[in-house]
Design a protein around this motif. Structure first.
Motif, PDB file in Angstrom:
ATOM      1  N   ILE A 139       0.956  -1.028  -0.001  1.00  0.00           N
ATOM      2  CA  ILE A 139      -0.042  -0.386   0.096  1.00  0.00           C
ATOM      3  C   ILE A 139       0.691   1.414  -0.272  1.00  0.00           C
ATOM      4  CG2 ILE A 139      -1.893   1.298   1.448  1.00  0.00           C
ATOM      5  CD1 ILE A 139      -2.734  -1.456   2.211  1.00  0.00           C
ATOM      6  N   ALA A 140       2.121   1.309   0.885  1.00  0.00           N
ATOM      7  CA  ALA A 140       2.756   2.552   0.956  1.00  0.00           C
ATOM      8  C   ALA A 140       3.474   2.602  -0.513  1.00  0.00           C
ATOM      9  CB  ALA A 140       4.049   2.131   2.027  1.00  0.00           C
ATOM     10  N   GLU A 141       3.814   1.613  -1.209  1.00  0.00           N
ATOM     11  CA  GLU A 141       4.519   1.733  -2.449  1.00  0.00           C
ATOM     12  C   GLU A 141       3.581   2.384  -3.468  1.00  0.00           C
ATOM     13  OE1 GLU A 141       8.174  -1.633  -2.285  1.00  0.00           O
ATOM     14  OE2 GLU A 141       6.108  -2.351  -2.872  1.00  0.00           O
ATOM     15  N   TYR A 142       2.470   1.753  -3.451  1.00  0.00           N
ATOM     16  CA  TYR A 142       1.310   2.251  -4.171  1.00  0.00           C
ATOM     17  C   TYR A 142       0.909   3.795  -4.007  1.00  0.00           C
ATOM     18  CZ  TYR A 142      -3.350   3.420  -5.968  1.00  0.00           C
ATOM     19  OH  TYR A 142      -4.327   4.011  -6.813  1.00  0.00           O
ATOM     20  N   LEU A 143       0.929   4.264  -2.743  1.00  0.00           N
ATOM     21  CA  LEU A 143       0.752   5.690  -2.447  1.00  0.00           C
ATOM     22  C   LEU A 143       1.665   6.576  -2.652  1.00  0.00           C
ATOM     23  CD1 LEU A 143      -1.110   5.245   1.287  1.00  0.00           C
ATOM     24  CD2 LEU A 143      -2.088   5.693  -1.016  1.00  0.00           C
ATOM     25  N   GLN A 144       2.897   5.945  -2.499  1.00  0.00           N
ATOM     26  CA  GLN A 144       4.231   6.698  -2.902  1.00  0.00           C
ATOM     27  C   GLN A 144       4.063   7.172  -4.393  1.00  0.00           C
ATOM     28  OE1 GLN A 144       7.879   4.766  -2.707  1.00  0.00           O
ATOM     29  NE2 GLN A 144       9.096   6.735  -2.648  1.00  0.00           N
TER      30      GLN A 144
END
Length: 291
Positions: free
Chosen positions: A249-254
């Motif tokens: 999720i963090a990689e997608y939000l980044q």
């Protein structure tokens, strides 16, 4: 001609994926009176899904949370490995892992079986509902229903509306959530929606604080539990969700919102070591090997 929308609780419900989340979703509909079908990828997974749902139902009866007979509940649960079993379902909730290609394939497979009178909800916690809708032939019949883990204890469902979600479906989805005894938070599609975006932001900062030696994981979590009345601290929540899930999720939000959501190295390192949280026995905390 617009398809008929079931108000209250849909009677015929399908769930694709019978893992922790999928089983929880199936359980939520089952104990409120729906006829529930769970489809899994193979016989072993299907039997595991049955055991998870039936175990959760039995616990609900034992706690007095449900006034029902176990045999009657179990008679309304069906498990299968065949997508064709979705034919005739009023609502199917997709609950497969947070992988774009996997979800698109799953949603297309569901849509092929449902026809014009069936509705699809994705339990995605971060992927674009608009993007997924563009992969479907009937995007007006699609929206996000983001359930929270653990589903039986959670009182929140995030209703995520796509640009082409019909107003009728948007309104009906709120009644479905209410029929489940939960509260709907309605958001328009945006990266991370409301809950994941805020939850991940807090969790990533908590990880950076551990990484920088500001405080221990226990003390950081206690600060949020005692000082801000969070029921569970951000790091323990990460362990429950899964560090690999949070990393994805963090990689997608980044990629969509910028480097303020860049995953800390401590998160990448733990995932690389297989420290994924409760499901592996270790994350930011130690967990019993058996729950």
């Amino acid at each position: 001609m617009k398809p008929d929308l079931p108000t209250g609780l849909p009677h015929l419900v399908g769930v694709l994926g019978g893992g922790r989340m999928g089983a929880g979703i199936a359980h939520a509909f089952l104990i409120k009176g729906a006829d529930v079908l769970v489809v899994e990828r193979d016989d072993v997974s299907a039997e595991g899904a049955r055991e998870r749902v039936e175990s959760a139902a039995l616990k609900s009866i034992e706690r007095g949370a449900v006034d029902a007979n176990f045999d009657e509940l179990a008679s309304r649960l069906t498990v299968s490995t065949d997508y064709d079993a979705f034919t005739g379902r009023q609502l199917v909730v997709e609950a497969v892992p947070e992988d774009w290609d996997l979800k698109v394939t799953a949603l297309r497979g569901i849509e092929e079986r449902l026809g014009e009178d069936g509705f699809i909800a994705s339990n995605t916690s971060s992927l674009s509902v608009n993007g997924l809708a563009r992969e479907l032939k009937r995007p007006e019949n699609f929206l996000g229903l983001h359930f929270f883990n653990p589903v039986p204890a959670s009182t929140l469902i995030e209703v995520v509306l796509g640009e082409r979600t019909s107003p009728e479906l948007a309104a009906a989805a709120k009644t479905w959530v209410e029929a489940l005894g939960k509260t709907a938070v309605v958001v328009n599609d945006a990266p991370g929606f409301a809950s994941s975006r805020l939850g991940v932001a807090i969790a990533l900062e908590a990880m950076r604080m551990v990484e920088e030696g500001v405080a221990s994981a226990e003390d950081i979590d206690n600060a949020m539990v005692l000082g801000y009345k969070h029921p569970t601290g951000p790091l323990k929540t990460t362990d429950i969700v899964g560090l690999d899930v949070r990393l994805g999720i963090a990689e997608y939000l980044q990629s969509t919102l910028g480097d303020r959501f860049a995953p800390p190295q401590i998160l990448r390192d733990k995932v690389a070591r297989g420290e994924l949280g409760r499901k592996t026995g270790k994350g930011f905390f130690e967990w019993p090997t058996q729950e």
